[in-house]
Design a protein around this motif. Structure first.
Motif, PDB file in Angstrom:
ATOM      1  N   ALA A 172       0.817  -1.217   0.000  1.00  0.00           N
ATOM      2  CA  ALA A 172       0.000   0.000   0.000  1.00  0.00           C
ATOM      3  C   ALA A 172       0.848   1.262   0.000  1.00  0.00           C
ATOM      4  O   ALA A 172       0.500   2.242  -0.665  1.00  0.00           O
ATOM      5  CB  ALA A 172      -0.929   0.007   1.210  1.00  0.00           C
ATOM      6  N   GLU A 173       1.941   1.244   0.744  1.00  0.00           N
ATOM      7  CA  GLU A 173       2.734   2.468   0.877  1.00  0.00           C
ATOM      8  C   GLU A 173       4.185   2.128   1.203  1.00  0.00           C
ATOM      9  O   GLU A 173       4.459   1.222   1.989  1.00  0.00           O
ATOM     10  CB  GLU A 173       2.170   3.352   1.994  1.00  0.00           C
ATOM     11  CG  GLU A 173       2.911   4.675   2.174  1.00  0.00           C
ATOM     12  CD  GLU A 173       2.356   5.491   3.330  1.00  0.00           C
ATOM     13  OE1 GLU A 173       1.628   6.467   3.066  1.00  0.00           O
ATOM     14  OE2 GLU A 173       2.628   5.131   4.499  1.00  0.00           O
ATOM     15  N   LEU A 175       3.748   6.629  -2.188  1.00  0.00           N
ATOM     16  CA  LEU A 175       5.091   6.819  -1.653  1.00  0.00           C
ATOM     17  C   LEU A 175       5.059   7.991  -0.692  1.00  0.00           C
ATOM     18  O   LEU A 175       4.462   9.026  -0.983  1.00  0.00           O
ATOM     19  CB  LEU A 175       6.089   7.112  -2.772  1.00  0.00           C
ATOM     20  CG  LEU A 175       6.070   6.170  -3.983  1.00  0.00           C
ATOM     21  CD1 LEU A 175       7.036   6.683  -5.050  1.00  0.00           C
ATOM     22  CD2 LEU A 175       6.426   4.743  -3.574  1.00  0.00           C
ATOM     23  N   ARG A 176       5.711   7.835   0.448  1.00  0.00           N
ATOM     24  CA  ARG A 176       5.801   8.905   1.445  1.00  0.00           C
ATOM     25  C   ARG A 176       7.274   9.202   1.688  1.00  0.00           C
ATOM     26  O   ARG A 176       8.007   8.350   2.182  1.00  0.00           O
ATOM     27  CB  ARG A 176       5.117   8.479   2.748  1.00  0.00           C
ATOM     28  CG  ARG A 176       5.140   9.519   3.855  1.00  0.00           C
ATOM     29  CD  ARG A 176       4.300   9.050   5.039  1.00  0.00           C
ATOM     30  NE  ARG A 176       4.907   7.917   5.710  1.00  0.00           N
ATOM     31  CZ  ARG A 176       5.644   8.012   6.830  1.00  0.00           C
ATOM     32  NH1 ARG A 176       5.871   9.202   7.380  1.00  0.00           N
ATOM     33  NH2 ARG A 176       6.143   6.926   7.387  1.00  0.00           N
ATOM     34  N   PHE A 177       7.710  10.386   1.332  1.00  0.00           N
ATOM     35  CA  PHE A 177       9.117  10.766   1.463  1.00  0.00           C
ATOM     36  C   PHE A 177       9.326  11.522   2.772  1.00  0.00           C
ATOM     37  O   PHE A 177       8.575  12.452   3.097  1.00  0.00           O
ATOM     38  CB  PHE A 177       9.550  11.622   0.270  1.00  0.00           C
ATOM     39  CG  PHE A 177       9.576  10.865  -1.027  1.00  0.00           C
ATOM     40  CD1 PHE A 177      10.747  10.277  -1.486  1.00  0.00           C
ATOM     41  CD2 PHE A 177       8.412  10.708  -1.777  1.00  0.00           C
ATOM     42  CE1 PHE A 177      10.769   9.563  -2.675  1.00  0.00           C
ATOM     43  CE2 PHE A 177       8.421   9.998  -2.976  1.00  0.00           C
ATOM     44  CZ  PHE A 177       9.597   9.421  -3.424  1.00  0.00           C
ATOM     45  N   THR A 228      12.634   2.804   3.577  1.00  0.00           N
ATOM     46  CA  THR A 228      12.821   2.491   4.995  1.00  0.00           C
ATOM     47  C   THR A 228      11.593   1.845   5.619  1.00  0.00           C
ATOM     48  O   THR A 228      11.627   1.493   6.802  1.00  0.00           O
ATOM     49  CB  THR A 228      13.166   3.754   5.795  1.00  0.00           C
ATOM     50  OG1 THR A 228      12.084   4.692   5.679  1.00  0.00           O
ATOM     51  CG2 THR A 228      14.443   4.406   5.282  1.00  0.00           C
ATOM     52  N   GLY A 229      10.511   1.700   4.885  1.00  0.00           N
ATOM     53  CA  GLY A 229       9.319   1.098   5.456  1.00  0.00           C
ATOM     54  C   GLY A 229       8.371   0.607   4.382  1.00  0.00           C
ATOM     55  O   GLY A 229       8.247   1.217   3.321  1.00  0.00           O
ATOM     56  N   ILE A 230       7.699  -0.508   4.652  1.00  0.00           N
ATOM     57  CA  ILE A 230       6.783  -1.148   3.708  1.00  0.00           C
ATOM     58  C   ILE A 230       5.476  -1.414   4.440  1.00  0.00           C
ATOM     59  O   ILE A 230       5.445  -2.181   5.416  1.00  0.00           O
ATOM     60  CB  ILE A 230       7.367  -2.482   3.199  1.00  0.00           C
ATOM     61  CG1 ILE A 230       8.747  -2.260   2.584  1.00  0.00           C
ATOM     62  CG2 ILE A 230       6.417  -3.140   2.211  1.00  0.00           C
ATOM     63  CD1 ILE A 230       9.590  -3.524   2.505  1.00  0.00           C
ATOM     64  N   ARG A 231       4.398  -0.771   4.008  1.00  0.00           N
ATOM     65  CA  ARG A 231       3.090  -0.980   4.624  1.00  0.00           C
ATOM     66  C   ARG A 231       2.226  -1.776   3.663  1.00  0.00           C
ATOM     67  O   ARG A 231       2.084  -1.404   2.491  1.00  0.00           O
ATOM     68  CB  ARG A 231       2.435   0.358   4.962  1.00  0.00           C
ATOM     69  CG  ARG A 231       1.165   0.226   5.808  1.00  0.00           C
ATOM     70  CD  ARG A 231       0.829   1.538   6.501  1.00  0.00           C
ATOM     71  NE  ARG A 231       0.575   2.599   5.551  1.00  0.00           N
ATOM     72  CZ  ARG A 231      -0.631   2.944   5.114  1.00  0.00           C
ATOM     73  NH1 ARG A 231      -1.706   2.283   5.520  1.00  0.00           N
ATOM     74  NH2 ARG A 231      -0.788   3.941   4.266  1.00  0.00           N
ATOM     75  N   LEU A 232       1.673  -2.860   4.145  1.00  0.00           N
ATOM     76  CA  LEU A 232       0.937  -3.785   3.298  1.00  0.00           C
ATOM     77  C   LEU A 232      -0.567  -3.509   3.325  1.00  0.00           C
ATOM     78  O   LEU A 232      -1.084  -2.929   4.273  1.00  0.00           O
ATOM     79  CB  LEU A 232       1.186  -5.225   3.755  1.00  0.00           C
ATOM     80  CG  LEU A 232       2.642  -5.690   3.768  1.00  0.00           C
ATOM     81  CD1 LEU A 232       2.709  -7.130   4.253  1.00  0.00           C
ATOM     82  CD2 LEU A 232       3.281  -5.551   2.400  1.00  0.00           C
TER      83      LEU A 232
END
Length: 247
Positions: A163-164, A201-203, A220-224
């Motif tokens: 998701a992100e 994408l969140r920078f 640095t992070g993976i949200r499912l």
């Protein structure tokens, strides 16, 4: 136009242990039988229904010493690099050049599996390109995408996709704009960018005290999506994979 997330390179020290950890958290972990085995690294796939996947990657000592992601794994396990699927790396390269993006080399990658041949073109724009390490590498499938990516098997935990992604960058808004330029997407108003339906994408700023990509730039992070229960053994670890969005 959309440029969906292709995959995340998830660096691990022990592939068997990482596989067991993901399986215990309710993921189906797959392998791909390439005719030509590439030395220096071993891989396992966590594939999702949205077409994206996590590539669990473990290097040999020699492989780590020569690979552009070796220094990241030397500091920490977790996300090492990330990629987007584009219709044409040549067009993406032209878009990036027009926007002043530092571009790396384009590589042709191919192999055979039991049921056929797959081939892709890969353009480095982030780590290894000599410019903004927050940017992805870009993939254009030339042949056999369904052979390159193992067919997803439903996950017991309900996960359906990515998701992100959280991306650390020296200039979060600037990196978001550069990714949009490469992908041929409208320029975002800030440091967030939607690359495909349900994928964003969140920078965020770099963490000078962080490890790996948190300090130097990159994912640095993976949200499912599809799973909301905490992922036992994974959530809160260096692997930086979290539950988040229900189906």
């Amino acid at each position: 136009m959309t440029t969906p997330i292709d995959h995340i390179v998830l660096l691990v020290h022990d592939l068997a242990a990482a596989t067991a950890t993901f399986q215990a958290a309710g993921f189906s972990v797959l392998s791909r039988k390439d005719a030509t085995q590439k030395g220096g690294a071993s891989y396992r796939f966590v594939c999702f229904a949205d077409g994206s996947y996590l590539l669990l990657t473990a290097f040999t000592p020699e492989g780590a010493a020569s690979h552009r992601l070796g220094p990241i794994l030397a500091e920490t396990e977790g996300p090492g690099d990330w990629s987007l699927t584009v219709p044409s790396v040549d067009k993406a390269s032209a878009f990036g050049a027009a926007a002043g993006v530092t571009l790396g080399a384009t590589h042709d990658v191919a192999n055979d599996v039991e049921s056929g041949h797959w081939a892709l073109r890969l353009l480095l724009t982030g780590i290894g390109a000599g410019g903004d390490d927050a940017l992805p590498f870009l993939i254009e499938d030339v042949q056999g995408r369904t052979l390159r990516i193992p067919t997803p098997v439903p996950h017991a935990n309900g996960a359906t996709g990515i998701a992100e992604l959280t991306i650390a960058a020296a200039d979060p808004e600037g990196s978001a704009h550069r990714v949009a330029a490469l992908a041929g997407l409208p320029q975002p108003p800030g440091a967030r960018l939607t690359v495909a339906p349900g994928q964003s994408l969140r920078f965020v700023p770099l963490d000078p005290q962080g490890l790996g990509t948190a300090r130097t730039g990159g994912c640095t992070g993976i949200r499912l999506s599809g799973v909301t229960a905490p992922l036992a053994g994974i959530e809160g670890s260096a692997l930086r994979v979290t539950a988040g969005v229900p189906a």
